[in-house]
Design a protein around this motif. Structure first.
Motif, PDB file in Angstrom:
ATOM      1  N   ALA A 105       0.827  -1.206   0.000  1.00 36.43           N
ATOM      2  CA  ALA A 105       0.000   0.000   0.000  1.00 36.43           C
ATOM      3  C   ALA A 105       0.860   1.254   0.000  1.00 36.43           C
ATOM      4  O   ALA A 105       0.527   2.261  -0.630  1.00 36.43           O
ATOM      5  N   ARG A 106       1.986   1.216   0.711  1.00 36.13           N
ATOM      6  CA  ARG A 106       2.922   2.341   0.703  1.00 36.13           C
ATOM      7  C   ARG A 106       4.304   1.828   1.061  1.00 36.13           C
ATOM      8  O   ARG A 106       4.458   0.889   1.840  1.00 36.13           O
ATOM      9  N   ILE A 107       5.311   2.474   0.495  1.00 32.64           N
ATOM     10  CA  ILE A 107       6.687   2.100   0.753  1.00 32.64           C
ATOM     11  C   ILE A 107       7.087   2.575   2.147  1.00 32.64           C
ATOM     12  O   ILE A 107       6.584   3.587   2.633  1.00 32.64           O
ATOM     13  N   THR A 108       7.950   1.831   2.803  1.00 32.64           N
ATOM     14  CA  THR A 108       8.395   2.195   4.146  1.00 32.64           C
ATOM     15  C   THR A 108       9.914   2.200   4.182  1.00 32.64           C
ATOM     16  O   THR A 108      10.586   1.819   3.234  1.00 32.64           O
ATOM     17  N   GLY A 109      10.457   2.638   5.305  1.00 31.66           N
ATOM     18  CA  GLY A 109      11.896   2.575   5.485  1.00 31.66           C
ATOM     19  C   GLY A 109      12.342   1.144   5.740  1.00 31.66           C
ATOM     20  O   GLY A 109      11.546   0.210   5.742  1.00 31.66           O
ATOM     21  N   GLY A 110      13.639   0.970   5.951  1.00 31.36           N
ATOM     22  CA  GLY A 110      14.162  -0.365   6.202  1.00 31.36           C
ATOM     23  C   GLY A 110      14.647  -1.015   4.928  1.00 31.36           C
ATOM     24  O   GLY A 110      14.848  -0.354   3.902  1.00 31.36           O
ATOM     25  N   PRO A 111      14.851  -2.335   4.942  1.00 26.43           N
ATOM     26  CA  PRO A 111      15.350  -3.039   3.759  1.00 26.43           C
ATOM     27  C   PRO A 111      14.482  -2.761   2.523  1.00 26.43           C
ATOM     28  O   PRO A 111      13.257  -2.801   2.603  1.00 26.43           O
ATOM     29  N   GLN A 112      15.125  -2.497   1.399  1.00 25.43           N
ATOM     30  CA  GLN A 112      14.403  -2.085   0.193  1.00 25.43           C
ATOM     31  C   GLN A 112      13.979  -3.296  -0.640  1.00 25.43           C
ATOM     32  O   GLN A 112      14.384  -3.480  -1.782  1.00 25.43           O
ATOM     33  N   TYR A 113      13.132  -4.136  -0.032  1.00 26.62           N
ATOM     34  CA  TYR A 113      12.643  -5.326  -0.707  1.00 26.62           C
ATOM     35  C   TYR A 113      11.228  -5.162  -1.251  1.00 26.62           C
ATOM     36  O   TYR A 113      10.804  -5.930  -2.106  1.00 26.62           O
ATOM     37  N   ASP A 114      10.463  -4.179  -0.767  1.00 26.34           N
ATOM     38  CA  ASP A 114       9.036  -4.104  -1.064  1.00 26.34           C
ATOM     39  C   ASP A 114       8.747  -4.020  -2.561  1.00 26.34           C
ATOM     40  O   ASP A 114       9.474  -3.384  -3.328  1.00 26.34           O
ATOM     41  N   PHE A 115       7.644  -4.669  -2.970  1.00 29.77           N
ATOM     42  CA  PHE A 115       7.083  -4.529  -4.307  1.00 29.77           C
ATOM     43  C   PHE A 115       6.247  -3.257  -4.291  1.00 29.77           C
ATOM     44  O   PHE A 115       5.198  -3.205  -3.677  1.00 29.77           O
ATOM     45  N   ASP A 116       6.743  -2.221  -4.989  1.00 28.46           N
ATOM     46  CA  ASP A 116       6.063  -0.934  -5.005  1.00 28.46           C
ATOM     47  C   ASP A 116       5.644  -0.596  -6.425  1.00 28.46           C
ATOM     48  O   ASP A 116       6.361  -0.891  -7.387  1.00 28.46           O
ATOM     49  N   ALA A 117       4.476   0.004  -6.580  1.00 34.01           N
ATOM     50  CA  ALA A 117       3.978   0.469  -7.866  1.00 34.01           C
ATOM     51  C   ALA A 117       4.035   1.989  -7.875  1.00 34.01           C
ATOM     52  O   ALA A 117       3.454   2.644  -7.012  1.00 34.01           O
ATOM     53  N   HIS A 118       4.759   2.544  -8.835  1.00 32.28           N
ATOM     54  CA  HIS A 118       4.894   3.998  -8.910  1.00 32.28           C
ATOM     55  C   HIS A 118       5.357   4.398 -10.305  1.00 32.28           C
ATOM     56  O   HIS A 118       5.963   3.597 -11.028  1.00 32.28           O
ATOM     57  N   ASP A 119       5.037   5.627 -10.696  1.00 27.84           N
ATOM     58  CA  ASP A 119       5.497   6.197 -11.969  1.00 27.84           C
ATOM     59  C   ASP A 119       5.175   5.292 -13.157  1.00 27.84           C
ATOM     60  O   ASP A 119       5.955   5.186 -14.101  1.00 27.84           O
ATOM     61  N   GLY A 120       4.016   4.638 -13.100  1.00 28.80           N
ATOM     62  CA  GLY A 120       3.559   3.815 -14.202  1.00 28.80           C
ATOM     63  C   GLY A 120       4.247   2.479 -14.341  1.00 28.80           C
ATOM     64  O   GLY A 120       3.992   1.742 -15.297  1.00 28.80           O
ATOM     65  N   GLY A 121       5.121   2.128 -13.392  1.00 28.69           N
ATOM     66  CA  GLY A 121       5.858   0.870 -13.454  1.00 28.69           C
ATOM     67  C   GLY A 121       5.917   0.217 -12.095  1.00 28.69           C
ATOM     68  O   GLY A 121       5.040   0.413 -11.244  1.00 28.69           O
ATOM     69  N   LEU A 122       6.959  -0.566 -11.864  1.00 31.53           N
ATOM     70  CA  LEU A 122       7.112  -1.230 -10.573  1.00 31.53           C
ATOM     71  C   LEU A 122       8.584  -1.363 -10.228  1.00 31.53           C
ATOM     72  O   LEU A 122       9.458  -1.354 -11.093  1.00 31.53           O
ATOM     73  N   SER A 123       8.832  -1.482  -8.939  1.00 31.21           N
ATOM     74  CA  SER A 123      10.161  -1.789  -8.421  1.00 31.21           C
ATOM     75  C   SER A 123       9.991  -2.817  -7.325  1.00 31.21           C
ATOM     76  O   SER A 123       9.047  -2.747  -6.540  1.00 31.21           O
ATOM     77  N   SER A 124      10.904  -3.810  -7.279  1.00 30.29           N
ATOM     78  CA  SER A 124      10.704  -4.895  -6.324  1.00 30.29           C
ATOM     79  C   SER A 124      11.956  -5.736  -6.178  1.00 30.29           C
ATOM     80  O   SER A 124      12.842  -5.738  -7.042  1.00 30.29           O
ATOM     81  N   HIS A 125      11.984  -6.462  -5.104  1.00 30.59           N
ATOM     82  CA  HIS A 125      12.910  -7.578  -4.891  1.00 30.59           C
ATOM     83  C   HIS A 125      12.165  -8.850  -5.287  1.00 30.59           C
ATOM     84  O   HIS A 125      10.942  -8.935  -5.191  1.00 30.59           O
ATOM     85  N   GLY A 126      12.919  -9.872  -5.726  1.00 25.90           N
ATOM     86  CA  GLY A 126      12.286 -11.115  -6.140  1.00 25.90           C
ATOM     87  C   GLY A 126      11.511 -11.807  -5.042  1.00 25.90           C
ATOM     88  O   GLY A 126      10.559 -12.552  -5.309  1.00 25.90           O
ATOM     89  N   SER A 127      11.884 -11.566  -3.795  1.00 27.54           N
ATOM     90  CA  SER A 127      11.180 -12.180  -2.664  1.00 27.54           C
ATOM     91  C   SER A 127       9.732 -11.742  -2.582  1.00 27.54           C
ATOM     92  O   SER A 127       8.921 -12.375  -1.896  1.00 27.54           O
ATOM     93  N   GLN A 128       9.375 -10.641  -3.268  1.00 28.08           N
ATOM     94  CA  GLN A 128       8.018 -10.101  -3.204  1.00 28.08           C
ATOM     95  C   GLN A 128       7.233 -10.299  -4.491  1.00 28.08           C
ATOM     96  O   GLN A 128       6.101  -9.846  -4.601  1.00 28.08           O
ATOM     97  N   LEU A 129       7.836 -10.981  -5.473  1.00 30.08           N
ATOM     98  CA  LEU A 129       7.162 -11.207  -6.746  1.00 30.08           C
ATOM     99  C   LEU A 129       6.856 -12.666  -7.023  1.00 30.08           C
ATOM    100  O   LEU A 129       5.860 -12.977  -7.680  1.00 30.08           O
TER     101      LEU A 129
END
Length: 276
Positions: A105-129
């Motif tokens: 629902a929203r990105i948080t601090g800490g390890p940058q593993y979260d699957f986030d949707a933003h700017d028409g695309g996505l960013s993620s670590h494989g552990s979340q996909l």
């Protein structure tokens, strides 16, 4: 094993899910138990991952496969434990697993593993996909991207390369990868053969070309200091989503930086990115 990932926008401006199709062929050792697949309930303090998996199904040569769901006991330390989807009969390849997984629902601090949707695309670590098969050995993995719902000019890049990739590896190797998908900015040094690549999704508060050029020089200085001759690919992923932090994983790292107007007078969080 062939994995196809389709970012889903459902007609809107942002990705609302990743639709994943996995096809498993070859001989499966099911002497101990039938096939099962898993994803973290918690992965290195990132929680709620398995709860974002929707409509997981499994089919094989004989038709629909009944599935039981089993959760590991909670790890009170906040470290990794899993949800398992277990076939309730022996499966006959080819096996097709499909599911959708939603971003946080929203990105948080800490390890940058979260699957986030933003700017028409996505960013993620494989552990979340990836809900991946358990107990499979090394084999050929084909990772494919269907970007038909994204804007023209969109690309997918991960720790193992740009676009569709092929690996000889265990399925869990995809867990230790970062991914950026969408209309990405990119930096590659003029010097050939360094292996250094940088990508970003969104508009950082600083000039990303200038700051990635600085990071490349820092990278080269470190290679010189440690007498490294390794020129295998090293990939930097930056997501401009408003929270700082960075996490390294397998000759790559994901950095999260504030969004802005690419101010040429501003600097990236250089200490953080050089550390990663």
């Amino acid at each position: 094993m062939t994995i196809t990932v389709r970012p889903v926008r459902d007609g809107g401006p942002q990705v609302v899910a990743a639709a994943v199709r996995e096809e498993i062929r070859g001989t499966l050792n099911q002497s101990m138990r039938p096939l099962s697949v898993r994803i973290g309930i918690v992965y290195t303090s990132r929680s709620g991952i398995a709860d974002r998996v929707d409509s997981l199904t499994m089919r094989d040569a004989a038709g629909a496969v009944p599935i039981g769901i089993d959760n590991d006991p909670e790890d009170k330390s906040g470290y990794t434990y899993y949800r398992h989807w277990r076939a309730e009969r022996t499966v006959q390849p080819p096996v097709i697993v499909t599911y959708r997984i939603r971003p946080v629902a929203r990105i948080t601090g800490g390890p940058q593993y979260d699957f986030d949707a933003h700017d028409g695309g996505l960013s993620s670590h494989g552990s979340q996909l990836f809900v991946l098969p358990e107990s499979l050995g090394t084999g050929r993995i084909r990772l494919k991207w269907d970007l038909s719902e994204l804007d023209p000019g969109s690309i997918a890049v991960g720790s193992y390369g740009e676009g569709d990739v092929q690996l000889m590896a265990r399925p869990d190797s995809l867990v230790d990868s970062f991914f950026l998908v969408g209309r990405l900015g990119r930096y590659e040094p003029a010097t050939a053969g360094t292996g250094f690549h940088a990508y970003w999704l969104g508009r950082p508060a600083y000039d990303p070309q200038k700051e990635m050029a600085w990071l490349f020089q820092a990278y080269e200085n470190m290679r010189s200091f440690y007498h490294s001759t390794d020129a295998s690919p090293y990939r930097v992923f930056i997501r401009a989503v408003g929270r700082g932090g960075g996490t390294a994983s397998g000759r790559s790292f994901m950095g999260s930086v504030p969004a802005g107007n690419e101010d040429p007078a501003a600097q990236a969080p250089r200490v953080t990115i050089a550390h990663e």
